[in-house]
Design an enzyme around this catalytic site. Structure first.
Site, PDB file in Angstrom:
ATOM      1  N   TRP A   1      14.733  -7.285   0.463  1.00 39.24           N
ATOM      2  CA  TRP A   1      16.199  -7.231   0.466  1.00 39.24           C
ATOM      3  C   TRP A   1      16.831  -8.538   0.008  1.00 39.24           C
ATOM      4  O   TRP A   1      18.031  -8.600  -0.215  1.00 39.24           O
ATOM      5  CB  TRP A   1      16.729  -6.872   1.866  1.00 39.24           C
ATOM      6  CG  TRP A   1      16.032  -7.594   2.989  1.00 39.24           C
ATOM      7  CD1 TRP A   1      15.063  -7.078   3.810  1.00 39.24           C
ATOM      8  CD2 TRP A   1      16.229  -8.955   3.428  1.00 39.24           C
ATOM      9  NE1 TRP A   1      14.636  -8.037   4.708  1.00 39.24           N
ATOM     10  CE2 TRP A   1      15.344  -9.195   4.496  1.00 39.24           C
ATOM     11  CE3 TRP A   1      17.072  -9.993   3.013  1.00 39.24           C
ATOM     12  CZ2 TRP A   1      15.265 -10.416   5.159  1.00 39.24           C
ATOM     13  CZ3 TRP A   1      16.994 -11.217   3.664  1.00 39.24           C
ATOM     14  CH2 TRP A   1      16.104 -11.414   4.720  1.00 39.24           C
ATOM     15  N   ASN A   2      16.045  -9.621  -0.091  1.00 37.86           N
ATOM     16  CA  ASN A   2      16.702 -10.920  -0.294  1.00 37.86           C
ATOM     17  C   ASN A   2      17.155 -11.165  -1.736  1.00 37.86           C
ATOM     18  O   ASN A   2      18.092 -11.915  -1.974  1.00 37.86           O
ATOM     19  CB  ASN A   2      15.827 -12.074   0.212  1.00 37.86           C
ATOM     20  CG  ASN A   2      14.506 -12.178  -0.519  1.00 37.86           C
ATOM     21  OD1 ASN A   2      13.988 -11.187  -1.022  1.00 37.86           O
ATOM     22  ND2 ASN A   2      13.955 -13.366  -0.564  1.00 37.86           N
TER      23      ASN A   2
ATOM     24  N   LYS B   1      10.915   0.977  -5.660  1.00 35.32           N
ATOM     25  CA  LYS B   1      11.399   1.256  -4.305  1.00 35.32           C
ATOM     26  C   LYS B   1      12.037  -0.011  -3.762  1.00 35.32           C
ATOM     27  O   LYS B   1      11.366  -0.940  -3.337  1.00 35.32           O
ATOM     28  CB  LYS B   1      10.278   1.697  -3.352  1.00 35.32           C
ATOM     29  CG  LYS B   1      10.891   2.278  -2.065  1.00 35.32           C
ATOM     30  CD  LYS B   1      10.097   2.047  -0.822  1.00 35.32           C
ATOM     31  CE  LYS B   1      10.417   0.826  -0.043  1.00 35.32           C
ATOM     32  NZ  LYS B   1      11.748   0.698   0.546  1.00 35.32           N
ATOM     33  N   PRO B   2      13.359  -0.064  -3.792  1.00 38.65           N
ATOM     34  CA  PRO B   2      14.023  -1.240  -3.239  1.00 38.65           C
ATOM     35  C   PRO B   2      14.040  -1.155  -1.714  1.00 38.65           C
ATOM     36  O   PRO B   2      13.758  -0.097  -1.149  1.00 38.65           O
ATOM     37  CB  PRO B   2      15.446  -1.118  -3.788  1.00 38.65           C
ATOM     38  CG  PRO B   2      15.651   0.354  -3.982  1.00 38.65           C
ATOM     39  CD  PRO B   2      14.305   0.963  -4.258  1.00 38.65           C
TER      40      PRO B   2
ATOM     41  N   GLY C   1       7.307  -8.967  -0.570  1.00 35.72           N
ATOM     42  CA  GLY C   1       7.830  -8.787   0.786  1.00 35.72           C
ATOM     43  C   GLY C   1       7.064  -9.659   1.753  1.00 35.72           C
ATOM     44  O   GLY C   1       6.458 -10.661   1.357  1.00 35.72           O
ATOM     45  N   SER C   2       7.084  -9.276   3.012  1.00 43.30           N
ATOM     46  CA  SER C   2       6.461 -10.111   4.035  1.00 43.30           C
ATOM     47  C   SER C   2       4.940  -9.979   3.976  1.00 43.30           C
ATOM     48  O   SER C   2       4.396  -8.989   3.481  1.00 43.30           O
ATOM     49  CB  SER C   2       6.962  -9.694   5.411  1.00 43.30           C
ATOM     50  OG  SER C   2       6.549  -8.360   5.658  1.00 43.30           O
TER      51      SER C   2
ATOM     52  N   GLU D   1       3.280 -10.600  -3.722  1.00 42.39           N
ATOM     53  CA  GLU D   1       4.064 -11.836  -3.616  1.00 42.39           C
ATOM     54  C   GLU D   1       4.658 -11.854  -2.220  1.00 42.39           C
ATOM     55  O   GLU D   1       5.564 -11.069  -1.916  1.00 42.39           O
ATOM     56  CB  GLU D   1       5.180 -11.860  -4.679  1.00 42.39           C
ATOM     57  CG  GLU D   1       4.684 -11.874  -6.116  1.00 42.39           C
ATOM     58  CD  GLU D   1       4.014 -13.182  -6.508  1.00 42.39           C
ATOM     59  OE1 GLU D   1       4.269 -14.215  -5.866  1.00 42.39           O
ATOM     60  OE2 GLU D   1       3.211 -13.157  -7.448  1.00 42.39           O
ATOM     61  N   LEU D   2       4.139 -12.738  -1.364  1.00 39.71           N
ATOM     62  CA  LEU D   2       4.450 -12.618   0.064  1.00 39.71           C
ATOM     63  C   LEU D   2       5.231 -13.822   0.602  1.00 39.71           C
ATOM     64  O   LEU D   2       5.847 -14.549  -0.155  1.00 39.71           O
ATOM     65  CB  LEU D   2       3.135 -12.413   0.827  1.00 39.71           C
ATOM     66  CG  LEU D   2       2.261 -11.272   0.273  1.00 39.71           C
ATOM     67  CD1 LEU D   2       0.941 -11.183   1.009  1.00 39.71           C
ATOM     68  CD2 LEU D   2       2.999  -9.945   0.303  1.00 39.71           C
TER      69      LEU D   2
ATOM     70  N   CYS E   1      12.060 -16.758  -0.864  1.00 37.92           N
ATOM     71  CA  CYS E   1      10.639 -16.971  -0.558  1.00 37.92           C
ATOM     72  C   CYS E   1      10.267 -18.423  -0.783  1.00 37.92           C
ATOM     73  O   CYS E   1       9.451 -18.977  -0.055  1.00 37.92           O
ATOM     74  CB  CYS E   1       9.773 -16.040  -1.394  1.00 37.92           C
ATOM     75  SG  CYS E   1      10.116 -16.131  -3.156  1.00 37.92           S
TER      76      CYS E   1
ATOM     77  N   GLU F   1       7.474 -18.603   9.101  1.00 34.78           N
ATOM     78  CA  GLU F   1       8.548 -18.464   8.114  1.00 34.78           C
ATOM     79  C   GLU F   1       9.867 -18.208   8.860  1.00 34.78           C
ATOM     80  O   GLU F   1       9.966 -17.277   9.648  1.00 34.78           O
ATOM     81  CB  GLU F   1       8.252 -17.297   7.171  1.00 34.78           C
ATOM     82  CG  GLU F   1       9.243 -17.201   6.039  1.00 34.78           C
ATOM     83  CD  GLU F   1       8.908 -16.068   5.056  1.00 34.78           C
ATOM     84  OE1 GLU F   1       8.620 -14.952   5.514  1.00 34.78           O
ATOM     85  OE2 GLU F   1       8.940 -16.317   3.842  1.00 34.78           O
TER      86      GLU F   1
HETATM   87  P1  NDP Z   1       9.228  -6.405   4.107  1.00 31.73           P
HETATM   88  O1  NDP Z   1       7.789  -6.684   3.998  1.00 31.73           O
HETATM   89  O2  NDP Z   1       9.784  -6.004   5.404  1.00 31.73           O
HETATM   90  O3  NDP Z   1       9.657  -5.249   3.088  1.00 31.73           O
HETATM   91  C1  NDP Z   1       9.388  -5.325   1.702  1.00 31.73           C
HETATM   92  C2  NDP Z   1       9.443  -3.945   1.106  1.00 31.73           C
HETATM   93  O4  NDP Z   1       8.365  -3.148   1.603  1.00 31.73           O
HETATM   94  C3  NDP Z   1      10.718  -3.167   1.454  1.00 31.73           C
HETATM   95  O5  NDP Z   1      11.112  -2.381   0.349  1.00 31.73           O
HETATM   96  C4  NDP Z   1      10.242  -2.286   2.597  1.00 31.73           C
HETATM   97  O6  NDP Z   1      11.034  -1.149   2.770  1.00 31.73           O
HETATM   98  C5  NDP Z   1       8.864  -1.920   2.104  1.00 31.73           C
HETATM   99  N1  NDP Z   1       7.932  -1.432   3.118  1.00 31.73           N
HETATM  100  C6  NDP Z   1       8.013  -1.519   4.463  1.00 31.73           C
HETATM  101  N2  NDP Z   1       6.907  -0.961   5.026  1.00 31.73           N
HETATM  102  C7  NDP Z   1       6.129  -0.512   4.015  1.00 31.73           C
HETATM  103  C8  NDP Z   1       4.870   0.147   3.948  1.00 31.73           C
HETATM  104  N3  NDP Z   1       4.181   0.442   5.057  1.00 31.73           N
HETATM  105  N4  NDP Z   1       4.360   0.473   2.751  1.00 31.73           N
HETATM  106  C9  NDP Z   1       5.037   0.161   1.609  1.00 31.73           C
HETATM  107  N5  NDP Z   1       6.237  -0.467   1.608  1.00 31.73           N
HETATM  108  C10 NDP Z   1       6.776  -0.811   2.796  1.00 31.73           C
HETATM  109  O7  NDP Z   1       9.935  -7.720   3.525  1.00 31.73           O
HETATM  110  P2  NDP Z   1      11.481  -8.067   3.580  1.00 31.73           P
HETATM  111  O8  NDP Z   1      12.257  -7.020   2.860  1.00 31.73           O
HETATM  112  O9  NDP Z   1      11.831  -8.422   4.965  1.00 31.73           O
HETATM  113  O10 NDP Z   1      11.537  -9.382   2.654  1.00 31.73           O
HETATM  114  C11 NDP Z   1      11.406 -10.657   3.125  1.00 31.73           C
HETATM  115  C12 NDP Z   1      10.014 -11.189   2.867  1.00 31.73           C
HETATM  116  O11 NDP Z   1       9.735 -11.140   1.478  1.00 31.73           O
HETATM  117  C13 NDP Z   1       9.844 -12.633   3.266  1.00 31.73           C
HETATM  118  O12 NDP Z   1       8.604 -12.792   3.937  1.00 31.73           O
HETATM  119  C14 NDP Z   1       9.806 -13.366   1.931  1.00 31.73           C
HETATM  120  O13 NDP Z   1       9.114 -14.578   1.973  1.00 31.73           O
HETATM  121  C15 NDP Z   1       9.130 -12.354   1.067  1.00 31.73           C
HETATM  122  N6  NDP Z   1       9.421 -12.618  -0.338  1.00 31.73           N
HETATM  123  C16 NDP Z   1       8.430 -13.122  -1.119  1.00 31.73           C
HETATM  124  C17 NDP Z   1       8.683 -13.452  -2.441  1.00 31.73           C
HETATM  125  C18 NDP Z   1       7.612 -14.010  -3.319  1.00 31.73           C
HETATM  126  O14 NDP Z   1       7.823 -14.068  -4.525  1.00 31.73           O
HETATM  127  N7  NDP Z   1       6.475 -14.417  -2.808  1.00 31.73           N
HETATM  128  C19 NDP Z   1      10.023 -13.304  -3.010  1.00 31.73           C
HETATM  129  C20 NDP Z   1      10.987 -12.734  -2.099  1.00 31.73           C
HETATM  130  C21 NDP Z   1      10.677 -12.422  -0.812  1.00 31.73           C
HETATM  131  P3  NDP Z   1      12.351  -1.177   3.741  1.00 31.73           P
HETATM  132  O15 NDP Z   1      13.025  -2.491   3.574  1.00 31.73           O
HETATM  133  O16 NDP Z   1      13.162  -0.066   3.212  1.00 31.73           O
HETATM  134  O17 NDP Z   1      11.834  -0.988   5.118  1.00 31.73           O
END
Ligand code: NDP
Length: 507
Positions: A146-147, A170-171, A220-221, A242-243, A276, A375
């Site tokens: 979401w960020n 999938k956003p 994501g996370s 990319e976490l 991130c 984090e």
């Molecule tokens: P999340 O891991 O919570 O979610 C990321 C995405 O995964 C969302 O679209 C989410 O859907 C989806 N998701 C949730 N559960 C599942 C699953 N079981 N299987 C597949 N997809 C799933 O991360 P955040 O959205 O909270 O983002 C913040 C994190 O992203 C931070 O840790 C940040 O550091 C990291 N990040 C890393 C970057 C990088 O380049 N390394 C860049 C930007 C962010 P929904 O939201 O709809 O639940």
């Protein structure tokens, strides 16, 4: 715009503005069971898209680049409305990135994905032509956070499309509007129907996407990234992750303190710290520690926070994701309780119905505190005094994360040596975060910050199948090593091997 009163239906996603709590829009929510049909549409559209070739695809991507710039105000306002970030953050770090990425991949995809001629080294290969070639995988599933709804969700679709794939994005369900707006932009730019599709849904829709596509690009996370990897193992689907991060900055005693302080403030507070590659922890050599802390505190207390409007209206916006506010509050409270000094900020606020965390400076922290080990992902910066560069490097590396880092020092050669010792996929000297705009540099986290990378040659080759071709034009009816085996020939081959490799010099 009106505040939502009724609960959301199961087939819709209601988007609210985190800075005001107001209802922004409602969009259809895809059920996990419907994801397969969406991917099938993307799969059916892909061969014609691939057949357009680099020139045909590049033309459409360049038109999209133009569309993004012409519609930048509308895109920025959409991003602001669903994230609560400032207009300036949306324009610089999202629209600025995506506008450049469209042009970069249109220009460089043909070169990076061109057939590569390879020289043969083995004597068995004399006369053979060796070639590596790249074919698009088919349908790429992109799952984003979401960020950065534009940069980190949509942005990864660009190289996937440039390589000739279809993309299904999938956003995050918190921020689906920007991805949907980009569907409109791509359609207007001439992208064929179904080559880019949006699966606006929850985590279960993300899991269904993993089951159906040919490759997953996930941002994501770390916790969710591990779940994605487990799910992808079922179908042996390739994954790029990319976490999370906990990026350190090291400020050496000879640094330009003013530049280091400005960079620390910007890289920790930009996008409300929800980046991130935010600088979350700073290690400062003792001789300049007090000066650095004073400057950072003064600069952070001057930041304007509030409901973002147009350009320049505020410096720091809202917290996009409600649960993140609790994480930030906990980290600050735990640090305070353990003896850290909260020099600026240190509290949540709910002005005008939105959710905010005040830009916060923590000084005199140590590695027993969660603000230095987990984090935080909010507008905070934690500063620690270190005795020398060795201690700074040891502490910088004392983390499960390894996304990015930066080092400040006037002796650039020494600062670079320090940067090379940091366990992170990217390191800047006398800068922070800027490497993200260097699309020619691969960027991927070490340790729990990821697997694979975006940008650079690997950032587009990962969206391809690699095929090795060995082409033999002129050859005898029967090669010397073929059946039947004869003692005399095998001995001859043994002698040839000795001649060739016996001196331990041939590659
Ligand atoms: P999340 O891991 O919570 O979610 C990321 C995405 O995964 C969302 O679209 C989410 O859907 C989806 N998701 C949730 N559960 C599942 C699953 N079981 N299987 C597949 N997809 C799933 O991360 P955040 O959205 O909270 O983002 C913040 C994190 O992203 C931070 O840790 C940040 O550091 C990291 N990040 C890393 C970057 C990088 O380049 N390394 C860049 C930007 C962010 P929904 O939201 O709809 O639940």
């Amino acid at each position: 715009m009106a505040t939502v009163e009724r609960p959301p239906r199961s087939d819709e996603i209601r988007v609210e503005n985190p800075a005001t709590g107001e209802f922004v829009a409602s969009v259809p929510r895809i059920a996990p069971a419907d994801v397969a049909a969406l991917v099938a549409r993307a799969r059916a559209a892909q061969p014609a898209w691939e057949a357009l070739g680099f020139d045909g695809r590049g033309e459409i991507l360049r038109r999209a680049q133009k569309w993004v710039v012409e519609n930048s105000d509308r895109i920025a306002r959409t991003i602001v409305s669903e994230t609560g970030k400032t207009y300036d953050d949306a324009l610089i770090a999202e629209i600025g990135y995506v506008a450049s990425a469209f042009g970069f991949w249109a220009k460089h995809a043909p070169r990076i994905l061109a057939d590569e001629k390879v020289r043969a080294s083995s004597p068995f290969l004399v006369g053979r032509r060796l070639v590596v070639r790249y074919r698009p995988l088919g349908v790429i599933g992109v799952i984003g956070p979401w960020n950065y709804p534009l940069t980190n969700s949509f942005g990864d679709c660009i190289p996937a499309l440039a390589a000739g794939n279809s993309a299904v994005l999938k956003p995050s369900q918190s921020t689906p509007l920007t991805s949907l707006l980009m569907a409109e932009g791509l359609r207007e730019s001439g992208l064929p129907e179904d080559v880019y599709l949006v699966a606006a849904g929850d985590g279960a829709a993300g899991e269904a996407l993993i089951d159906e596509v040919d490759m997953i690009m996930f941002t994501g996370s770390t916790a969710t990234g591990k779940r994605v990897l487990e799910r992808a193992a079922r179908t042996l689907t390739p994954v790029s992750l990319e976490l999370g991060g906990k990026d350190p900055m090291i400020v050496l005693a000879d640094a330009d303190v003013e530049r280091a302080a400005n960079s620390a403030v910007y890289a920790s507070m930009q996008n409300g710290g929800q980046t991130c590659v935010s600088i979350e922890r700073v290690y400062v050599e003792a001789p300049i520690y007090d000066d650095f802390v004073d400057r950072v505190a003064r600069k952070v207390s001057a930041l304007r926070q509030g409901v973002p409007d147009g350009p320049g209206s505020v410096d720091v916006g809202a917290m996009t994701f409600a649960p993140q506010l609790d994480v930030v509050s906990r980290h600050v409270e735990e640090a305070r309780a353990a003896g850290a000094r909260v020099l600026v900020g240190g509290r949540a606020s709910h002005q005008q119905g939105g959710r905010f965390y005040a830009p916060t400076v923590l000084a005199d922290v140590d590695h027993s505190m969660s603000c230095m080990t987990e984090e935080t992902f909010g507008p905070t910066v934690a500063i620690m005094r270190v005795s020398d560069a060795d201690e700074a490097v040891r502490l910088a590396n004392d983390s499960p994360y390894g996304l990015a880092a930066s080092v400040f020092g006037k002796d650039v050669a020494r600062a670079e040596q320090v940067a090379r010792r940091i366990e992170a996929g990217a390191a800047c000297v006398n800068d922070a975060q800027l490497n993200y705009f260097a699309l020619e540099l691969p960027m991927g986290g070490w340790k729990e910050s990821g697997m694979g990378s975006r940008h650079g040659a690997p950032g587009i080759r990962k969206y391809c199948r690699q095929q090795s071709l060995l082409i033999t034009r002129l050859a005898p009816k029967r090669e010397i090593h073929m059946f039947p085996y004869r003692a005399r020939t095998t001995k001859l081959i043994a002698q040839a091997l000795k001649l060739f490799y016996g001196r331990g010099k041939r590659g």
